[in-house]
Design an enzyme around this catalytic site. Structure first.
Site, PDB file in Angstrom:
ATOM      1  N   ASP A   1     -12.269   7.254   3.654  1.00 25.56           N
ATOM      2  CA  ASP A   1     -11.088   6.980   4.476  1.00 25.56           C
ATOM      3  C   ASP A   1     -10.718   5.499   4.463  1.00 25.56           C
ATOM      4  O   ASP A   1      -9.742   5.101   5.080  1.00 25.56           O
ATOM      5  CB  ASP A   1     -11.325   7.456   5.914  1.00 25.56           C
ATOM      6  CG  ASP A   1     -10.044   7.492   6.734  1.00 25.56           C
ATOM      7  OD1 ASP A   1      -8.965   7.605   6.120  1.00 25.56           O
ATOM      8  OD2 ASP A   1     -10.109   7.400   7.968  1.00 25.56           O
TER       9      ASP A   1
ATOM     10  N   ASP B   1       1.349   5.962   5.921  1.00 23.78           N
ATOM     11  CA  ASP B   1       0.387   5.099   5.246  1.00 23.78           C
ATOM     12  C   ASP B   1       0.959   4.438   3.999  1.00 23.78           C
ATOM     13  O   ASP B   1       0.239   3.775   3.267  1.00 23.78           O
ATOM     14  CB  ASP B   1      -0.881   5.891   4.899  1.00 23.78           C
ATOM     15  CG  ASP B   1      -2.139   5.062   5.078  1.00 23.78           C
ATOM     16  OD1 ASP B   1      -2.060   3.988   5.713  1.00 23.78           O
ATOM     17  OD2 ASP B   1      -3.201   5.465   4.586  1.00 23.78           O
TER      18      ASP B   1
ATOM     19  N   LYS C   1     -10.120  12.703   8.606  1.00 24.95           N
ATOM     20  CA  LYS C   1      -9.754  12.263   9.955  1.00 24.95           C
ATOM     21  C   LYS C   1      -9.832  13.472  10.895  1.00 24.95           C
ATOM     22  O   LYS C   1      -9.100  14.441  10.710  1.00 24.95           O
ATOM     23  CB  LYS C   1      -8.344  11.686   9.949  1.00 24.95           C
ATOM     24  CG  LYS C   1      -8.182  10.468   9.054  1.00 24.95           C
ATOM     25  CD  LYS C   1      -6.727  10.038   9.001  1.00 24.95           C
ATOM     26  CE  LYS C   1      -6.522   8.903   8.017  1.00 24.95           C
ATOM     27  NZ  LYS C   1      -7.144   7.639   8.439  1.00 24.95           N
TER      28      LYS C   1
ATOM     29  N   ARG D   1      -7.537   0.005   0.536  1.00 24.45           N
ATOM     30  CA  ARG D   1      -8.037  -1.207  -0.121  1.00 24.45           C
ATOM     31  C   ARG D   1      -8.444  -0.928  -1.568  1.00 24.45           C
ATOM     32  O   ARG D   1      -8.393  -1.825  -2.421  1.00 24.45           O
ATOM     33  CB  ARG D   1      -9.202  -1.787   0.682  1.00 24.45           C
ATOM     34  CG  ARG D   1     -10.438  -0.917   0.747  1.00 24.45           C
ATOM     35  CD  ARG D   1     -11.385  -1.312   1.852  1.00 24.45           C
ATOM     36  NE  ARG D   1     -10.822  -1.031   3.170  1.00 24.45           N
ATOM     37  CZ  ARG D   1     -11.439  -1.324   4.315  1.00 24.45           C
ATOM     38  NH1 ARG D   1     -12.633  -1.898   4.305  1.00 24.45           N
ATOM     39  NH2 ARG D   1     -10.877  -1.040   5.463  1.00 24.45           N
TER      40      ARG D   1
ATOM     41  N   LYS E   1       0.854  -1.186   0.000  1.00 28.69           N
ATOM     42  CA  LYS E   1       0.000   0.000   0.000  1.00 28.69           C
ATOM     43  C   LYS E   1       0.890   1.236   0.000  1.00 28.69           C
ATOM     44  O   LYS E   1       1.786   1.365   0.828  1.00 28.69           O
ATOM     45  CB  LYS E   1      -0.907  -0.001   1.232  1.00 28.69           C
ATOM     46  CG  LYS E   1      -1.789   1.248   1.370  1.00 28.69           C
ATOM     47  CD  LYS E   1      -2.594   1.224   2.653  1.00 28.69           C
ATOM     48  CE  LYS E   1      -3.317   2.538   2.884  1.00 28.69           C
ATOM     49  NZ  LYS E   1      -4.045   2.578   4.180  1.00 28.69           N
TER      50      LYS E   1
ATOM     51  N   GLU F   1      -9.476   3.984   1.906  1.00 29.32           N
ATOM     52  CA  GLU F   1      -8.930   4.190   0.569  1.00 29.32           C
ATOM     53  C   GLU F   1      -7.842   3.200   0.189  1.00 29.32           C
ATOM     54  O   GLU F   1      -7.651   2.892  -0.977  1.00 29.32           O
ATOM     55  CB  GLU F   1      -8.401   5.622   0.437  1.00 29.32           C
ATOM     56  CG  GLU F   1      -6.982   5.867   0.938  1.00 29.32           C
ATOM     57  CD  GLU F   1      -6.795   5.536   2.415  1.00 29.32           C
ATOM     58  OE1 GLU F   1      -5.688   5.100   2.779  1.00 29.32           O
ATOM     59  OE2 GLU F   1      -7.731   5.699   3.209  1.00 29.32           O
TER      60      GLU F   1
ATOM     61  N   ASP G   1      -2.564  10.359   3.776  1.00 28.85           N
ATOM     62  CA  ASP G   1      -3.990  10.024   3.815  1.00 28.85           C
ATOM     63  C   ASP G   1      -4.722  10.992   4.740  1.00 28.85           C
ATOM     64  O   ASP G   1      -4.641  10.886   5.957  1.00 28.85           O
ATOM     65  CB  ASP G   1      -4.185   8.581   4.306  1.00 28.85           C
ATOM     66  CG  ASP G   1      -5.658   8.242   4.518  1.00 28.85           C
ATOM     67  OD1 ASP G   1      -6.512   8.873   3.849  1.00 28.85           O
ATOM     68  OD2 ASP G   1      -5.948   7.375   5.350  1.00 28.85           O
TER      69      ASP G   1
END
Length: 599
Positions: free
Chosen positions: A451, A391, A378, A455, A366, A453, A371
């Protein structure tokens, strides 16, 4: 020059012809590129207006007159130099490791570090029962036993004490606690980290490490102990000071490992420990790099650099946004759509230097360089938005593994390293809750949470990877807070339908010393991921089993013929100590797994 530009800008802005043009509906900056060249009365040049990609951004304004050209910008696209921050070029620590079989009383250097268990510290009439400690204490006329009592040192894990005593070849003696016993890679890696800390505190140039007792350690266990000890020492020495104006550097140059054997096999293991440790350092530094420096483009450049360094076995393919559109990666591009920093799809391929590959493997990471959460931004205490540069911990692990593999060059195996790198930001072009996006395998996804995202980017990455004809895939991702709640900061969650693959990877952790725990892939939970208007939702309709439902989502994009494992490293990518630095988690396990498949 600044004064000239300022005067020019003032003059242009006061031009009635220019203002009339800008206010007219005929000039609409809807796309990137030059859209109008205009001659302005009273000036000896033309003004060229450039459109920009996103609404809300003001145009570039270029001017030229004869041979002399310049430009001033009302707005510029975010780049890796935002905030004028550039990392200092600091070489990772270079430490030479040597395995020796010598009398510890004869060793000369700065620190003689002795790893001791609680059993080793047992005494009889104030004298040590352990032969090595007994020998040292006799040479020091009983001072070692006396000081250990005064320091209340009992050999518990985490305890350490270093003192300067005359009478030995070494300037200092250190006792480092191993707990009740020491037999695993984790135990010896921790010993190495403690040795590094002691060396840094004493500004030692050279250290010798010896175990007070090697009873119960087979020859194979001694190899593991030496490898883990070297790795722990090197990684314990490393400090990421690239973004500090001042830092205290370690001066440790050499480490002698005493009493664990000698010979070519052990030397090979120590070289392996160095290769993997330097790869972990790379992974840590990638995760530690802030998002204003490590953009998706910068991450792709790092990948290309790894490939060029090992061009005999690695080559890089970097796909831009247009190429990803051609491949119909709607799920990945949906996440990337809001950011001013363009996405980059990264694919490195390793082929052995000689002979054919008997197995084709893939590592997928990933790669969210930042993010924000998107429109499901968030917010609030504990949201950890300030740590979201991490991330891309999965991508860092994959690139770290690529660096190590390029150095080690295992035979008989072909490996693909895949990362869909982008940012998850907010703008008028961004993905909205309720949007339906289409992945490259044709499956549609209703986005009920922007959020979730990671995946979505992994979905297209997994489809792409399966199309390469690989037999086994491991993906790593800082994917869910649910996994952190379940397993905490020290253990990563493993999800796979393949018992064979689970066995391979968990065996690799016995050497790497990293902690993984296999979690269930409960298929009945997929009911909570079904959409009324698309093939699936990107998050469950309830908050339970979030790590499992995320893994089930990824499973929809993996060919059934491919053995696949998902590792959720959300809790393990960052350390929980006060530094909150990156750990490089996953790299050592991935490399060990690749070598097991190679052999």
């Amino acid at each position: 020059m600044a004064a000239v530009f300022g005067s020019l800008a003032t003059s242009l802005s006061s031009s009635s012809s220019l203002n009339a043009l800008c206010s007219s509906s005929s000039l609409f900056f809807s796309k990137l590129g030059p859209v109008r060249s205009v001659a302005i009365p009273g000036f000896g040049f033309r003004v060229v207006f450039f459109g920009v990609a996103s609404l809300g951004q003001r145009p570039f304004c270029y001017y030229s007159s004869g041979r002399r050209e310049g430009k001033f910008m009302a707005h510029s696209i975010a780049r890796g130099t935002l905030g004028l921050t550039q990392p200092a070029q600091i070489e990772p620590p270079k430490i030479s490791f040597a395995a020796k079989e010598i009398d510890v009383l004869e060793w000369k250097g700065d620190i003689l570090a002795v790893g001791v268990t609680e059993k080793d510290m047992a005494k009889d009439d104030s004298k040590f029962k352990n032969p090595i400690l007994q020998k040292l204490d006799a040479k020091l006329n009983g001072l070692l036993a006396e000081i250990s009592c005064e320091e209340e040192f009992t050999g518990k894990a985490g305890q350490s004490t270093v003192f300067r005593l005359p009478g030995l070849g070494s300037k200092r003696v250190g006792l480092i606690g191993l707990g009740q016993s020491a037999s695993t890679a984790i135990d010896f890696r921790s010993l190495g980290e403690s040795v590094a800390a002691a060396a840094k505190a004493s500004q030692a140039n050279n250290v010798a490490v010896v175990l007070a007792s090697t009873e119960g350690l087979s020859n194979e266990s001694k190899l593991t102990a030496a490898t883990a000890l070297a790795s722990g020492t090197l990684l314990g020495t490393h400090e990421d000071a690239r973004y500090k104006s001042e830092s205290k550097k370690s001066v440790l140059k050499s480490v002698d490992i005493v009493g664990l054997g000698t010979g070519p096999e052990l030397e090979k293991k120590l070289k392996y420990a160095e290769d993997v440790s330097y790869a972990v350092v790379l992974g840590r530094e990638l995760v530690n790099s802030p998002a204003n420096v490590l953009t998706p483009v910068a991450l792709a450049e790092e990948a290309s650099k790894i490939a060029s360094t090992h061009s005999d076995v690695l080559y890089a393919t970097i796909l831009d946004e247009e190429k990803c559109k051609d491949l119909k990666m709607g799920s990945y591009l949906g996440v990337a759509a809001a950011s001013a920093n363009p996405p980059r799809f990264i694919h490195l391929c390793y082929k052995p230097p000689s002979g054919s590959a008997k197995v084709k493997l893939a590592l997928v990471g990933k790669g969210l360089t930042f993010d924000s959460g998107g429109y499901n931004i968030k917010t609030g205490p504990g949201c950890s938005i300030e740590t979201m540069k991490c991330d891309m911990g999965g991508a860092a692990a994959v690139l770290g593994a690529a660096k190590a593999i390029g150095q080690i060059k295992p035979p008989g195996v072909e490996i693909h390293f895949v990362i869909a790198a982008c940012e998850n930001m907010i703008s008028g072009t961004g993905m909205r809750p309720g949007d339906i996006i289409t992945a490259s395998n044709g499956k549609t996804i209703e986005v009920n949470n922007t959020d979730a995202e990671g995946r979505l980017t992994l979905a297209d990455a997994l489809v792409y990877t399966c199309n390469l004809g690989v037999e086994k895939i491991i993906d790593l991702a800082t994917l869910t807070g649910a996994c952190v709640v379940a397993l905490g900061p020290a253990v990563a969650g493993v999800f796979t339908p393949s018992d064979e693959l689970a066995k391979e990877v968990l065996e690799a952790t016995q050497v790497s010393g990293e902690k993984l725990w296999r979690m269930p892939l409960e298929e009945s939970y997929w009911e909570t991921m079904k959409s009324g208007v698309a093939d699936m939702l990107n998050t469950s309709v309830n908050r339970t089993a979030g790590a499992i439902t995320a893994a089930l989502f990824l499973k929809q994009f993996v060919d059934e013929k491919v053995q696949w494992m998902h590792i959720d490293i959300a809790g393990t990518a960052l350390s929980t100590d006060k530094k909150r630095g990156a750990t490089g988690f996953g790299i050592a396990t991935l490399v060990e797994w690749v070598l097991k498949n190679s052999s």
